[in-house]
Design an enzyme around this catalytic site. Structure first.
Site, short mmCIF file in Angstrom:
data_model
loop_
_atom_site.label_atom_id
_atom_site.label_comp_id
_atom_site.label_asym_id
_atom_site.label_seq_id
_atom_site.Cartn_x
_atom_site.Cartn_y
_atom_site.Cartn_z
N HIS A 147 0.75 -1.00 -0.06
CA HIS A 147 0.06 -0.27 0.03
C HIS A 147 1.01 1.27 0.11
O HIS A 147 0.57 2.39 0.56
CB HIS A 147 -0.89 0.03 1.14
CG HIS A 147 -2.05 -1.10 1.22
ND1 HIS A 147 -2.48 -1.57 0.04
CD2 HIS A 147 -2.78 -1.57 2.07
CE1 HIS A 147 -3.27 -2.53 0.19
NE2 HIS A 147 -3.69 -2.52 1.66
N GLU A 158 -11.50 -4.31 -3.20
CA GLU A 158 -10.38 -3.32 -3.64
C GLU A 158 -9.65 -3.55 -5.03
O GLU A 158 -9.20 -4.54 -5.55
CB GLU A 158 -8.98 -3.78 -2.81
CG GLU A 158 -9.33 -3.34 -1.35
CD GLU A 158 -8.35 -3.99 -0.66
OE1 GLU A 158 -7.09 -3.81 -0.79
OE2 GLU A 158 -8.59 -4.87 0.16
N HIS A 172 -10.01 1.43 -0.09
CA HIS A 172 -10.11 0.39 0.69
C HIS A 172 -11.10 0.25 1.76
O HIS A 172 -11.08 -0.36 2.95
CB HIS A 172 -8.55 0.54 1.73
CG HIS A 172 -8.40 -0.78 2.21
ND1 HIS A 172 -8.98 -1.43 3.36
CD2 HIS A 172 -7.26 -1.63 1.83
CE1 HIS A 172 -8.29 -2.67 3.36
NE2 HIS A 172 -6.99 -2.62 2.55
C1 GAL Z 1 -5.46 -5.44 2.04
C2 GAL Z 1 -4.48 -6.65 2.12
C3 GAL Z 1 -4.25 -7.21 3.47
C4 GAL Z 1 -3.82 -6.40 4.69
C5 GAL Z 1 -5.09 -5.09 4.53
C6 GAL Z 1 -4.53 -4.15 5.59
O1 GAL Z 1 -5.62 -4.81 1.04
O2 GAL Z 1 -4.62 -7.36 1.12
O3 GAL Z 1 -3.34 -8.27 3.34
O4 GAL Z 1 -2.74 -5.79 4.39
O5 GAL Z 1 -5.14 -4.46 3.23
O6 GAL Z 1 -5.05 -4.58 6.82
#
Ligand code: GAL
Length: 344
Positions: free
Chosen positions: A103, A308, A174
């Site tokens: 991210h 997402e 998200h």
């Molecule tokens: C998602 C990711 C997860 C976790 C989450 C944030 O996008 O795929 O593994 O990191 O974000 O807690």
């Protein structure tokens, strides 16, 4: 309507913008992180339900690390080894997830103040200038995110960006949805459908192996409505490695199209997801431990689920995955729609 939304630790004053349509739907977004804070949808009894998890003020978003309502970039999801090569040059990113970059890796877009460039009746546009070298990525990128609420109860998120040098980009939202209401606890009793015949297999660090696995005969099959919790604890290696659903589905078709649905029998609220992107991480909130949320709600594991939309994770290292290179001066342009309906 605009109101104060608290002050960040840097002393920045955040604002909360509300947008209503003529159908009783309402959304609220903040310039802190260009974050989606509230989504009110009338349920089958015409009671308004806020169907996204979140916090009461910018302070909550600044402290939180589970990305509630977050605008994620420059590259959402994971890049293996936290580095990549582009035009013969190696770029080092911050390793924040088992040696990989997740991210954006650091100085997250969702923890910055965005500029409000246009606030209209039914839409609002935030912008962020991400300098050359930001988070390790090349190119100065001017990024615009527009939230729009239509009369068809569609929440449209439009992403537009231009970089002055070749770069890679993968922006997503998200938000965690719970269609029985954000404070209703588990989302596992709700149903999901994903129009995907395959998903990308990932290793124990959630980095795709490159393999596209048919969903047929596996717990990853959501081609028809399925209760989220039905098979989530199945003894299926990929699910065990992901600690629940946390995978990229290879969405069928291309161009703007419906790709997923979610519904709650309790409220009758149904959400349809549409996107022009090739992939979608369906993530079931496996890593939420306990978050002090809006209006005194306490959110725990799997109280909300994310859709997402994205280029596939680690696409820069997989030749057969589309994207995510954006050429200098070329527009990065993509739209994802969350549309709400009521089923009796
Ligand atoms: C998602 C990711 C997860 C976790 C989450 C944030 O996008 O795929 O593994 O990191 O974000 O807690």
């Amino acid at each position: 309507m605009v109101s104060g939304f608290g002050i960040t630790s840097k002393g920045e004053k955040a604002k909360l913008y509300s947008i209503k349509n003529g159908k009783g739907m309402e959304i609220a977004v903040t310039d802190y992180g260009a974050t989606l804070v509230k989504v009110f949808v009338p349920d089958k009894e015409n009671v308004l339900q806020d169907v996204v998890l979140g916090y009461d003020s910018a302070e909550g978003y600044e402290k939180g690390d589970v990305y509630f309502g977050a605008s994620v970039g420059r590259v959402a999801n994971r890049i293996g080894g936290a580095s990549f090569e582009l035009n013969g040059k190696t770029y080092k990113l911050t390793a924040n997830a088992d040696g990989n970059s997740l991210h954006g890796g650091c100085d997250f877009y969702n923890k910055r103040m965005w500029k409000t460039v246009k606030a209209e009746d039914r839409s609002i546009t935030f912008s962020l200038c991400s300098p050359d070298g930001d988070q390790g990525y090349p190119g100065k990128a001017d990024i615009f995110i527009t939230y729009e609420l239509t009369e068809d109860n569609e929440l449209k998120i439009h992403y537009h960006a231009v970089s002055d040098a070749d770069t890679i980009m993968n922006l997503t939202n998200h938000s965690y949805f719970n269609l029985s209401g954000h404070a209703s606890k588990t989302a596992l009793d709700q149903e999901v459908m994903i129009a995907a015949d395959a998903y990308t297999r990932a290793d124990a660090e959630s980095i795709p192996t490159g393999e596209l696995v048919p969903v047929d005969g596996t717990p990853m099959d959501f081609r028809e409505y399925k209760v989220i919790g039905q098979e989530i604890e199945a003894d299926y290696e990929d699910l065990v490695l992901g600690k629940g659903y946390d995978h990229n589905w290879v969405l069928n078709g291309n161009g703007m199209r419906p790709v997923a649905r979610m519904r709650s029998k309790e409220t009758g609220i149904m959400m349809e997801v549409m996107t022009d992107l090739p992939g979608m991480q369906f993530y079931t909130g496996n890593f939420i431990i306990s978050e002090a949320g809006k209006e005194g709600a306490e959110y725990k594991k799997r109280h909300g689920v994310c859709f997402e939309t994205q280029y596939f994770p680690d696409a820069i290292h997989k030749e057969h995955f589309e994207g995510p290179v954006v050429k200098a001066g070329e527009a990065y342009d993509t739209t994802t729609v969350y549309k709400f309906l009521v089923e009796e």
